[in-house]
Design a protein around this motif. Sequence first.
Motif, PDB file in Angstrom:
ATOM      1  N   LYS A   1      14.040 -22.274  31.354  1.00 61.99           N
ATOM      2  CA  LYS A   1      12.816 -22.409  30.558  1.00 61.99           C
ATOM      3  C   LYS A   1      13.162 -22.551  29.076  1.00 61.99           C
ATOM      4  O   LYS A   1      12.621 -23.422  28.395  1.00 61.99           O
ATOM      5  CB  LYS A   1      11.909 -21.210  30.781  1.00 61.99           C
ATOM      6  N   ASN A   2      14.068 -21.711  28.568  1.00 64.63           N
ATOM      7  CA  ASN A   2      14.476 -21.807  27.164  1.00 64.63           C
ATOM      8  C   ASN A   2      15.095 -23.165  26.862  1.00 64.63           C
ATOM      9  O   ASN A   2      14.830 -23.760  25.819  1.00 64.63           O
ATOM     10  CB  ASN A   2      15.444 -20.690  26.788  1.00 64.63           C
ATOM     11  N   TYR A   3      15.910 -23.667  27.795  1.00 66.40           N
ATOM     12  CA  TYR A   3      16.505 -25.001  27.616  1.00 66.40           C
ATOM     13  C   TYR A   3      15.402 -26.055  27.475  1.00 66.40           C
ATOM     14  O   TYR A   3      15.452 -26.904  26.592  1.00 66.40           O
ATOM     15  CB  TYR A   3      17.433 -25.342  28.790  1.00 66.40           C
ATOM     16  N   LEU A   4      14.426 -26.015  28.374  1.00 66.11           N
ATOM     17  CA  LEU A   4      13.348 -27.006  28.341  1.00 66.11           C
ATOM     18  C   LEU A   4      12.589 -26.957  27.012  1.00 66.11           C
ATOM     19  O   LEU A   4      12.346 -27.996  26.385  1.00 66.11           O
ATOM     20  CB  LEU A   4      12.380 -26.782  29.511  1.00 66.11           C
ATOM     21  N   ILE A   5      12.234 -25.761  26.578  1.00 66.27           N
ATOM     22  CA  ILE A   5      11.485 -25.604  25.322  1.00 66.27           C
ATOM     23  C   ILE A   5      12.320 -26.085  24.140  1.00 66.27           C
ATOM     24  O   ILE A   5      11.817 -26.800  23.264  1.00 66.27           O
ATOM     25  CB  ILE A   5      11.033 -24.143  25.152  1.00 66.27           C
ATOM     26  N   GLU A   6      13.595 -25.716  24.112  1.00 67.08           N
ATOM     27  CA  GLU A   6      14.477 -26.148  23.021  1.00 67.08           C
ATOM     28  C   GLU A   6      14.655 -27.662  22.992  1.00 67.08           C
ATOM     29  O   GLU A   6      15.031 -28.232  21.974  1.00 67.08           O
ATOM     30  CB  GLU A   6      15.837 -25.468  23.137  1.00 67.08           C
ATOM     31  N   ASN A   7      14.380 -28.311  24.123  1.00 68.52           N
ATOM     32  CA  ASN A   7      14.533 -29.761  24.211  1.00 68.52           C
ATOM     33  C   ASN A   7      13.192 -30.494  24.267  1.00 68.52           C
ATOM     34  O   ASN A   7      13.089 -31.595  24.807  1.00 68.52           O
ATOM     35  CB  ASN A   7      15.421 -30.116  25.398  1.00 68.52           C
ATOM     36  N   GLY A   8      12.157 -29.878  23.697  1.00 73.99           N
ATOM     37  CA  GLY A   8      10.906 -30.566  23.466  1.00 73.99           C
ATOM     38  C   GLY A   8       9.808 -30.430  24.493  1.00 73.99           C
ATOM     39  O   GLY A   8       8.737 -31.012  24.321  1.00 73.99           O
ATOM     40  N   VAL A   9      10.039 -29.686  25.558  1.00 73.99           N
ATOM     41  CA  VAL A   9       8.972 -29.494  26.549  1.00 73.99           C
ATOM     42  C   VAL A   9       8.002 -28.445  25.999  1.00 73.99           C
ATOM     43  O   VAL A   9       8.414 -27.377  25.554  1.00 73.99           O
ATOM     44  CB  VAL A   9       9.545 -29.038  27.918  1.00 73.99           C
TER      45      VAL A   9
ATOM     46  N   GLU B   1       5.377 -25.477  26.003  1.00 77.64           N
ATOM     47  CA  GLU B   1       5.276 -24.295  26.872  1.00 77.64           C
ATOM     48  C   GLU B   1       4.144 -24.416  27.884  1.00 77.64           C
ATOM     49  O   GLU B   1       4.266 -23.925  29.012  1.00 77.64           O
ATOM     50  CB  GLU B   1       5.115 -23.016  26.048  1.00 77.64           C
ATOM     51  N   ASP B   2       3.049 -25.076  27.504  1.00 83.96           N
ATOM     52  CA  ASP B   2       1.942 -25.204  28.453  1.00 83.96           C
ATOM     53  C   ASP B   2       2.202 -26.263  29.525  1.00 83.96           C
ATOM     54  O   ASP B   2       1.355 -26.514  30.374  1.00 83.96           O
ATOM     55  CB  ASP B   2       0.612 -25.449  27.732  1.00 83.96           C
TER      56      ASP B   2
ATOM     57  N   LYS C   1      -3.143 -27.271  39.903  1.00 78.04           N
ATOM     58  CA  LYS C   1      -3.901 -28.468  39.511  1.00 78.04           C
ATOM     59  C   LYS C   1      -4.657 -28.231  38.210  1.00 78.04           C
ATOM     60  O   LYS C   1      -4.678 -29.096  37.327  1.00 78.04           O
ATOM     61  CB  LYS C   1      -4.866 -28.842  40.640  1.00 78.04           C
ATOM     62  N   ASN C   2      -5.261 -27.063  38.049  1.00 75.31           N
ATOM     63  CA  ASN C   2      -5.992 -26.735  36.824  1.00 75.31           C
ATOM     64  C   ASN C   2      -5.058 -26.526  35.640  1.00 75.31           C
ATOM     65  O   ASN C   2      -5.462 -26.730  34.490  1.00 75.31           O
ATOM     66  CB  ASN C   2      -6.848 -25.487  37.026  1.00 75.31           C
ATOM     67  N   ALA C   3      -3.815 -26.125  35.900  1.00 71.08           N
ATOM     68  CA  ALA C   3      -2.859 -25.865  34.821  1.00 71.08           C
ATOM     69  C   ALA C   3      -2.258 -27.150  34.261  1.00 71.08           C
ATOM     70  O   ALA C   3      -1.790 -27.171  33.123  1.00 71.08           O
ATOM     71  CB  ALA C   3      -1.745 -24.948  35.317  1.00 71.08           C
ATOM     72  N   VAL C   4      -2.273 -28.218  35.040  1.00 69.17           N
ATOM     73  CA  VAL C   4      -1.737 -29.500  34.578  1.00 69.17           C
ATOM     74  C   VAL C   4      -2.757 -30.129  33.635  1.00 69.17           C
ATOM     75  O   VAL C   4      -3.897 -30.391  34.019  1.00 69.17           O
ATOM     76  CB  VAL C   4      -1.427 -30.434  35.769  1.00 69.17           C
ATOM     77  N   LYS C   5      -2.336 -30.348  32.400  1.00 68.90           N
ATOM     78  CA  LYS C   5      -3.260 -30.773  31.346  1.00 68.90           C
ATOM     79  C   LYS C   5      -3.335 -32.281  31.149  1.00 68.90           C
ATOM     80  O   LYS C   5      -4.331 -32.803  30.697  1.00 68.90           O
ATOM     81  CB  LYS C   5      -2.861 -30.132  30.009  1.00 68.90           C
TER      82      LYS C   5
ATOM     83  N   LEU D   1       7.055 -26.765  37.386  1.00 74.58           N
ATOM     84  CA  LEU D   1       6.465 -25.683  38.173  1.00 74.58           C
ATOM     85  C   LEU D   1       7.586 -24.788  38.671  1.00 74.58           C
ATOM     86  O   LEU D   1       8.449 -25.226  39.424  1.00 74.58           O
ATOM     87  CB  LEU D   1       5.665 -26.258  39.347  1.00 74.58           C
ATOM     88  N   PHE D   2       7.576 -23.539  38.228  1.00 77.04           N
ATOM     89  CA  PHE D   2       8.563 -22.548  38.658  1.00 77.04           C
ATOM     90  C   PHE D   2       7.875 -21.599  39.631  1.00 77.04           C
ATOM     91  O   PHE D   2       6.929 -20.898  39.263  1.00 77.04           O
ATOM     92  CB  PHE D   2       9.087 -21.733  37.476  1.00 77.04           C
ATOM     93  N   LEU D   3       8.324 -21.592  40.869  1.00 79.93           N
ATOM     94  CA  LEU D   3       7.801 -20.684  41.892  1.00 79.93           C
ATOM     95  C   LEU D   3       8.906 -19.708  42.278  1.00 79.93           C
ATOM     96  O   LEU D   3      10.004 -20.133  42.642  1.00 79.93           O
ATOM     97  CB  LEU D   3       7.357 -21.459  43.134  1.00 79.93           C
ATOM     98  N   ASP D   4       8.601 -18.439  42.243  1.00 78.67           N
ATOM     99  CA  ASP D   4       9.572 -17.416  42.603  1.00 78.67           C
ATOM    100  C   ASP D   4       9.047 -16.619  43.794  1.00 78.67           C
ATOM    101  O   ASP D   4       7.851 -16.336  43.873  1.00 78.67           O
ATOM    102  CB  ASP D   4       9.793 -16.485  41.401  1.00 78.67           C
TER     103      ASP D   4
END
Length: 102
Positions: free
Chosen positions: A41-49, A51-52, A78-82, A89-92
């Motif tokens: 997640k930190n990698y994605l955010i640091e590379n422009g993704v 957070e929402d 579906k509601n979270a996709v803007k 999508l991270f599912l644990d």
Amino acid sequence: MEIKRNSYLQQLILRKNNGMVKVITGIRRCGKSFLLFKIFKNYLIENGVKEDHIIEIALDGIENDELRNPKICYQYVKNAVKDKENCYLFLDEIQPKIPIKL
């Protein structure tokens, strides 16, 4: 002490936009969730993704109990996709809770 897990992170990065679902497996308490929810997640955010555009669902928590129902989970995602931008999508803990008979 935090373990970096660089080789696992690199595997996720290399395959990030190939259209395939990524499954992280391993023994209990080895850092799978940490790799996903923190490091990647930190990698994605640091590379422009934005957070929402990262949807996180931990299905082992009581706060997400209703999301164990596939129809409710689908509607939540579906509601979270803007918009039409890539969403992650991270599912644990997605395994079913099957009662064990002794």
